[in-house]
Scaffold this active site. Structure first.
Site, PDB file in Angstrom:
ATOM      1  N   ILE A 223     -16.360 -10.286 -33.741  1.00  0.00           N
ATOM      2  CA  ILE A 223     -15.202  -9.399 -32.983  1.00  0.00           C
ATOM      3  C   ILE A 223     -14.042  -9.396 -34.216  1.00  0.00           C
ATOM      4  CG2 ILE A 223     -13.648  -9.851 -31.439  1.00  0.00           C
ATOM      5  CD1 ILE A 223     -15.825 -10.988 -29.708  1.00  0.00           C
TER       6      ILE A 223
ATOM      7  N   ASP B  57      -8.800 -22.539 -42.885  1.00  0.00           N
ATOM      8  CA  ASP B  57      -9.058 -23.210 -41.926  1.00  0.00           C
ATOM      9  C   ASP B  57      -7.974 -22.986 -40.737  1.00  0.00           C
ATOM     10  OD1 ASP B  57     -10.045 -24.901 -39.847  1.00  0.00           O
ATOM     11  OD2 ASP B  57     -10.827 -26.395 -40.965  1.00  0.00           O
TER      12      ASP B  57
ATOM     13  N   SER C  15     -11.982 -15.759 -23.475  1.00  0.00           N
ATOM     14  CA  SER C  15     -13.069 -15.514 -23.208  1.00  0.00           C
ATOM     15  C   SER C  15     -13.197 -15.490 -21.668  1.00  0.00           C
ATOM     16  CB  SER C  15     -14.198 -16.832 -23.545  1.00  0.00           C
ATOM     17  OG  SER C  15     -15.380 -16.428 -23.020  1.00  0.00           O
TER      18      SER C  15
ATOM     19  N   TYR D 273     -15.532 -25.533 -24.461  1.00  0.00           N
ATOM     20  CA  TYR D 273     -15.162 -24.230 -24.718  1.00  0.00           C
ATOM     21  C   TYR D 273     -14.424 -23.604 -23.539  1.00  0.00           C
ATOM     22  CZ  TYR D 273     -16.125 -19.243 -25.835  1.00  0.00           C
ATOM     23  OH  TYR D 273     -16.119 -17.940 -26.342  1.00  0.00           O
TER      24      TYR D 273
ATOM     25  N   LYS E 161     -10.610 -22.072 -24.036  1.00  0.00           N
ATOM     26  CA  LYS E 161     -10.084 -20.615 -23.870  1.00  0.00           C
ATOM     27  C   LYS E 161      -9.210 -20.693 -22.535  1.00  0.00           C
ATOM     28  CE  LYS E 161     -12.754 -18.826 -27.031  1.00  0.00           C
ATOM     29  NZ  LYS E 161     -12.065 -18.337 -27.859  1.00  0.00           N
TER      30      LYS E 161
ATOM     31  N   ALA F 157     -22.507  -8.586 -28.558  1.00  0.00           N
ATOM     32  CA  ALA F 157     -23.469  -8.717 -29.175  1.00  0.00           C
ATOM     33  C   ALA F 157     -22.989  -8.811 -30.823  1.00  0.00           C
ATOM     34  CB  ALA F 157     -24.487  -7.609 -29.441  1.00  0.00           C
ATOM     35  N   GLY F 158     -23.322  -9.994 -31.406  1.00  0.00           N
ATOM     36  CA  GLY F 158     -22.733  -9.903 -32.928  1.00  0.00           C
ATOM     37  C   GLY F 158     -23.718 -10.754 -33.725  1.00  0.00           C
TER      38      GLY F 158
HETATM   39  N1  NAD Z   1     -19.467 -13.278 -28.950  1.00  0.00           N
HETATM   40  C1  NAD Z   1     -19.290 -13.259 -27.677  1.00  0.00           C
HETATM   41  O1  NAD Z   1     -20.127 -13.113 -26.668  1.00  0.00           O
HETATM   42  C2  NAD Z   1     -17.941 -13.767 -27.434  1.00  0.00           C
HETATM   43  C3  NAD Z   1     -17.731 -13.987 -25.538  1.00  0.00           C
HETATM   44  C4  NAD Z   1     -16.297 -14.329 -25.504  1.00  0.00           C
HETATM   45  C5  NAD Z   1     -15.441 -14.796 -26.376  1.00  0.00           C
HETATM   46  N2  NAD Z   1     -15.870 -14.865 -27.812  1.00  0.00           N
HETATM   47  C6  NAD Z   1     -14.811 -15.243 -28.623  1.00  0.00           C
HETATM   48  O2  NAD Z   1     -14.447 -14.142 -29.586  1.00  0.00           O
HETATM   49  C7  NAD Z   1     -14.231 -14.801 -30.668  1.00  0.00           C
HETATM   50  C8  NAD Z   1     -15.057 -14.248 -31.968  1.00  0.00           C
HETATM   51  O3  NAD Z   1     -16.281 -14.536 -31.504  1.00  0.00           O
HETATM   52  P1  NAD Z   1     -17.483 -13.749 -32.375  1.00  0.00           P
HETATM   53  O4  NAD Z   1     -18.570 -13.401 -31.460  1.00  0.00           O
HETATM   54  O5  NAD Z   1     -16.868 -12.817 -33.101  1.00  0.00           O
HETATM   55  O6  NAD Z   1     -17.954 -14.969 -33.580  1.00  0.00           O
HETATM   56  P2  NAD Z   1     -18.635 -14.932 -34.608  1.00  0.00           P
HETATM   57  O7  NAD Z   1     -19.098 -16.383 -34.843  1.00  0.00           O
HETATM   58  O8  NAD Z   1     -19.311 -14.070 -35.251  1.00  0.00           O
HETATM   59  O9  NAD Z   1     -17.142 -15.025 -35.645  1.00  0.00           O
HETATM   60  C9  NAD Z   1     -16.343 -16.144 -35.525  1.00  0.00           C
HETATM   61  C10 NAD Z   1     -15.753 -16.087 -37.101  1.00  0.00           C
HETATM   62  O10 NAD Z   1     -14.850 -17.338 -36.925  1.00  0.00           O
HETATM   63  C11 NAD Z   1     -14.762 -18.044 -38.187  1.00  0.00           C
HETATM   64  N3  NAD Z   1     -14.207 -19.511 -38.000  1.00  0.00           N
HETATM   65  C12 NAD Z   1     -14.856 -20.620 -37.212  1.00  0.00           C
HETATM   66  N4  NAD Z   1     -14.047 -21.365 -37.321  1.00  0.00           N
HETATM   67  C13 NAD Z   1     -13.137 -21.128 -38.217  1.00  0.00           C
HETATM   68  C14 NAD Z   1     -11.729 -21.873 -38.718  1.00  0.00           C
HETATM   69  N5  NAD Z   1     -11.723 -23.369 -38.367  1.00  0.00           N
HETATM   70  N6  NAD Z   1     -10.900 -21.276 -39.548  1.00  0.00           N
HETATM   71  C15 NAD Z   1     -11.146 -20.036 -39.770  1.00  0.00           C
HETATM   72  N7  NAD Z   1     -12.032 -19.314 -39.510  1.00  0.00           N
HETATM   73  C16 NAD Z   1     -13.260 -19.774 -38.352  1.00  0.00           C
HETATM   74  C17 NAD Z   1     -16.296 -18.149 -38.616  1.00  0.00           C
HETATM   75  O11 NAD Z   1     -16.352 -18.513 -39.965  1.00  0.00           O
HETATM   76  C18 NAD Z   1     -16.577 -16.724 -38.053  1.00  0.00           C
HETATM   77  O12 NAD Z   1     -16.529 -15.825 -39.037  1.00  0.00           O
HETATM   78  C19 NAD Z   1     -14.290 -16.261 -30.467  1.00  0.00           C
HETATM   79  O13 NAD Z   1     -12.945 -16.891 -30.155  1.00  0.00           O
HETATM   80  C20 NAD Z   1     -15.208 -16.324 -29.273  1.00  0.00           C
HETATM   81  O14 NAD Z   1     -14.985 -17.674 -28.502  1.00  0.00           O
HETATM   82  C21 NAD Z   1     -16.910 -14.103 -28.195  1.00  0.00           C
END
Ligand code: NAD
Length: 252
Positions: free
Chosen positions: A18, A64, A144, A157, A161, A191-192
């Protein structure tokens, strides 16, 4: 597509999913993009793939978000390169499979690790960036549907959120008088390649889709487009809102 020319947006979690999709949308719309992630190699690769836009190459900053000094230094690097920040998208987040259990079975270390990125990381990013945001700026946090419902994604989690949603509303109240808008996007199954990898798997996607009004999982670009709309002047009277981008999951 909104016109983002002249705007500078800091996107955390920009190396994947995302965050990456949000950064790509913003760059395409003409924004200066500062991409922050703790995964350096992947971040460089993603920034290179986005390529040079009207405002140059995106800035890639390894940091981070859960570390106070690290995210403060990242904000300083963005200011040094662009001279301002007028948008922030907090997409960095983690999900830990060990959290997928009843509360009594979840280790404190697991709880702290997830809260440490998702909630503390969002707080630290907002705390570092907000003093630099002027009138007309916009912040979009990412929570989320897990923060809206008790549908079983684990205590750490889910509560991380829920915390992001509450923090967003508070930030909207505190910073509204300065002309800064703060909204929260709650993705559903998206999806990702990282956290969204499960929903990219066709059989998982099919079974999840059966319960969704739109009968399909989301794509990262669909969340990114909503994020960009909230970051743009098109939504200039929207603040403090929590917007589910979930194919209708939460209306059931
Ligand atoms: N994919 C889903 O279905 C979904 C659903 C609901 C919410 N989300 C939320 O959307 C956001 C992005 O999710 P996504 O699916 O793109 O995940 P993803 O795992 O593809 O990407 C997350 C990114 O965050 C980075 N990251 C993690 N910890 C970190 C830190 N401490 N410092 C800096 N960077 C850090 C990771 O390296 C990664 O590049 C998240 O907050 C997730 O909870 C995702």
């Amino acid at each position: 597509m909104p016109d983002m020319n002249g705007r500078v947006v800091l996107v955390t979690g920009a190396a994947s999913g995302i965050g990456r999709a949000t950064a790509a949308c913003l760059a395409e719309a003409g924004a200066g993009v500062a991409m922050v992630d703790r995964d350096g190699p992947r971040l460089e690769e993603t920034a290179a793939a986005i390529g040079t836009t009207g405002v140059g190459q995106p800035l890639a900053v390894v940091a981070d978000v859960g570390d106070e000094a690290s995210i403060a230094a990242a904000v300083a690097s963005v200011l040094s390169r662009f001279g301002l920040i007028d948008g922030v998208a907090t997409c960095a987040g983690i999900f830990d499979p060990e959290d997928l259990a009843d509360i009594e079975k979840v280790e404190l270390a697991t709880f702290d690790r997830v809260i440490g990125v998702n909630l503390r990381g969002t707080f630290l990013t907002l705390r570092a960036a907000l003093p630099h945001l002027g009138s007309g700026s916009s912040v979009v946090t990412v929570a989320s549907t897990a923060g809206l419902r008790g549908h079983g994604f684990g205590p750490a989690y889910t509560s991380s959120k829920g915390g992001v949603i509450s923090l967003t509303r508070l930030a909207a109240v505190q910073y509204g008088p300065r002309g800064v808008r703060v909204n929260c996007v709650c993705p559903g199954a998206t999806a990702g390649e990282g956290m969204g990898a499960a929903f990219a798997d066709p059989s998982t996607a099919e079974s999840v889709s059966a319960d969704l009004p739109l009968r399909r999982v989301g794509q990262a670009g669909e969340i990114g487009a909503t994020m960009m709309s909230l970051l743009s002047a098109e939504t200039s009277y929207v603040t403090g809102q929590v917007i589910a981008v979930d194919g209708g999951a939460t209306v059931r």
